[in-house]
Design an enzyme around this catalytic site. Structure first.
Site, PDB file in Angstrom:
ATOM      1  N   LYS A  99       0.815  -1.228   0.000  1.00 18.83           N
ATOM      2  CA  LYS A  99       0.000   0.000   0.000  1.00 18.83           C
ATOM      3  C   LYS A  99       0.842   1.269   0.000  1.00 18.83           C
ATOM      4  CE  LYS A  99      -4.157  -2.036   1.947  1.00 18.83           C
ATOM      5  NZ  LYS A  99      -5.205  -1.994   2.960  1.00 18.83           N
ATOM      6  N   GLU A 158      -7.026  13.093  -1.876  1.00 20.74           N
ATOM      7  CA  GLU A 158      -6.814  13.607  -0.530  1.00 20.74           C
ATOM      8  C   GLU A 158      -6.853  12.468   0.496  1.00 20.74           C
ATOM      9  OE1 GLU A 158      -9.712  16.466   0.656  1.00 20.74           O
ATOM     10  OE2 GLU A 158      -8.586  17.037   2.437  1.00 20.74           O
ATOM     11  N   GLY A 192      -5.457   0.290  18.873  1.00 18.09           N
ATOM     12  CA  GLY A 192      -4.343   0.121  17.945  1.00 18.09           C
ATOM     13  C   GLY A 192      -3.922   1.432  17.314  1.00 18.09           C
ATOM     14  N   GLY A 213      -1.572   1.288  14.339  1.00 18.41           N
ATOM     15  CA  GLY A 213      -0.848   0.956  13.111  1.00 18.41           C
ATOM     16  C   GLY A 213      -1.591   1.469  11.884  1.00 18.41           C
TER      17      GLY A 213
HETATM   18  P1  ATR Z   1       0.469  -2.020  10.530  1.00 13.69           P
HETATM   19  O1  ATR Z   1       0.912  -0.610  10.480  1.00 13.69           O
HETATM   20  O2  ATR Z   1       0.977  -2.874   9.440  1.00 13.69           O
HETATM   21  O3  ATR Z   1      -1.004  -2.133  10.758  1.00 13.69           O
HETATM   22  P2  ATR Z   1       1.758  -2.219  13.062  1.00 13.69           P
HETATM   23  O4  ATR Z   1       2.313  -0.865  12.881  1.00 13.69           O
HETATM   24  O5  ATR Z   1       2.646  -3.335  13.499  1.00 13.69           O
HETATM   25  O6  ATR Z   1       1.086  -2.753  11.791  1.00 13.69           O
HETATM   26  O7  ATR Z   1       0.531  -2.048  14.084  1.00 13.69           O
HETATM   27  C1  ATR Z   1      -0.060  -3.116  14.716  1.00 13.69           C
HETATM   28  C2  ATR Z   1      -0.923  -2.582  15.867  1.00 13.69           C
HETATM   29  O8  ATR Z   1      -1.456  -3.688  16.598  1.00 13.69           O
HETATM   30  C3  ATR Z   1      -0.151  -1.740  16.864  1.00 13.69           C
HETATM   31  O9  ATR Z   1      -1.001  -0.739  17.357  1.00 13.69           O
HETATM   32  C4  ATR Z   1       0.199  -2.752  17.969  1.00 13.69           C
HETATM   33  O10 ATR Z   1       0.356  -2.181  19.233  1.00 13.69           O
HETATM   34  P3  ATR Z   1       1.770  -1.525  19.697  1.00 13.69           P
HETATM   35  O11 ATR Z   1       1.988  -0.340  18.815  1.00 13.69           O
HETATM   36  O12 ATR Z   1       1.541  -1.121  21.110  1.00 13.69           O
HETATM   37  O13 ATR Z   1       2.775  -2.598  19.511  1.00 13.69           O
HETATM   38  C5  ATR Z   1      -1.066  -3.552  17.961  1.00 13.69           C
HETATM   39  N1  ATR Z   1      -0.936  -4.901  18.558  1.00 13.69           N
HETATM   40  C6  ATR Z   1      -0.362  -6.000  18.008  1.00 13.69           C
HETATM   41  N2  ATR Z   1      -0.479  -7.062  18.819  1.00 13.69           N
HETATM   42  C7  ATR Z   1      -1.135  -6.621  19.927  1.00 13.69           C
HETATM   43  C8  ATR Z   1      -1.583  -7.235  21.132  1.00 13.69           C
HETATM   44  N3  ATR Z   1      -1.371  -8.534  21.380  1.00 13.69           N
HETATM   45  N4  ATR Z   1      -2.235  -6.472  22.041  1.00 13.69           N
HETATM   46  C9  ATR Z   1      -2.470  -5.158  21.807  1.00 13.69           C
HETATM   47  N5  ATR Z   1      -2.085  -4.526  20.674  1.00 13.69           N
HETATM   48  C10 ATR Z   1      -1.438  -5.235  19.750  1.00 13.69           C
END
Ligand code: ATR
Length: 277
Positions: free
Chosen positions: A69, A81, A130, A132
């Protein structure tokens, strides 16, 4: 000549996009083909080469999924946008030798919540888990839908603060850690935008965020009753949903962008729904 479209990702074997767009094309009687392409991850510039080869062969548009992406956004000549705000593209259109980037993930999610799940977001208390890419895609359309409060919780507080700073929106936006949620009461909508469900994990969200009339929304699709949805059910939530509606609605947006006509989505959502048990 039949117009050609494709979805590109890696891996791509799991994709439902050819089925969804095939059903749309059938419904609206469009002369188009839609295939799946496994894009090259290495070397760095190979993705662009694959897209350009598809365009040279007469391709009209592409959907883009993980991990491309950001690359799709980067190779575009023009960016909407929405794509610019998300910093990522999930759809491309090829016109007059130019690549145009769009992002329909957020609008697809919002439409699923507001129309299919009958939860207009205006005036509601909304919690997103989250920080991400998935959360980022959800935030912008959510803000535009004017919730009374929009709270984003993450384990890594610095990351969620950085996310909100990038969005740079005024409005009722707050960030917190999971521990802070204990004292924040119940939310009308709780969206799990973490990647925890992909590994069968549960974000440490307290059950006190749910009320029986909350909607619990799992962005992941086809994982059945994830630990997050099970937590919501056990807390008495009647309305639990996974990302099937978002998947089909974002596809419908891309289809309308390419073909100028929006397909019906309900029958396709029904067909792709994996029971939540
Ligand atoms: P992407 O940008 O590809 O979506 P990422 O940046 O790795 O992936 O984001 C994953 C999200 O899931 C993050 O918010 C992560 O939390 P942290 O930033 O605190 O690490 C969250 N995440 C993944 N596993 C988790 C878990 N077991 N419990 C809570 N949050 C989780």
């Amino acid at each position: 000549m039949t117009d050609q479209y494709a979805v590109i990702g890696n891996p791509i074997g799991h994709t439902k996009s050819p089925l969804i767009h095939g059903l749309f094309a059938q419904e609206i009687r469009q002369d188009m083909s839609y295939t799946a392409i496994e894009g090259p991850v290495e070397p760095q510039d190979a993705f662009a080469g694959t897209v350009h080869a598809f365009v040279a062969a007469g391709g009209k548009g592409m959907n883009v999924t993980a991990p491309f992406k950001l690359k799709a956004f980067a190779i575009a000549d023009e960016r909407s946008e929405r794509a610019t705000l998300a910093g990522a593209a999930n759809a491309l259109s090829f016109k007059d030798g130019r690549i145009v980037a769009e992002n329909f993930d957020g609008v697809g999610l919002l439409r699923d919540i507001e129309v299919n799940l009958s939860l207009p977001m205006a005036g509601k208390r909304v919690l997103v888990l989250g920080a991400g890419g998935a959360a980022r895609g959800a935030l912008l359309p959510f803000i535009a839908a004017r919730p009374a409060e929009l709270v984003i919780a993450n384990r890594d507080i610095a990351k969620v603060k950085a996310l909100v700073e990038q969005v740079a929106s005024s409005g009722p936006l707050a960030t917190c850690g999971y521990g802070d949620l204990e004292g924040m009461g119940q939310f009308d909508l709780v969206v799990n935008a973490t990647s925890a469900s992909l590994t069968g994990e549960l974000p440490p969200v307290p059950p006190s965020v749910f009320s029986p009339t909350s909607v619990a929304y799992e962005l992941a699709y086809g994982k059945r009753l994830t630990p997050f949805l099970r937590l919501a059910r056990n807390a008495g939530v009647a309305s639990v949903a996974d990302g099937v509606g978002m998947l089909v609605e974002q596809a419908a947006e891309a289809f309308a962008w390419w073909r100028g006509v929006r397909p019906q989505t309900h029958a396709v959502i029904d067909r792709l729904t994996v029971p939540l048990n």
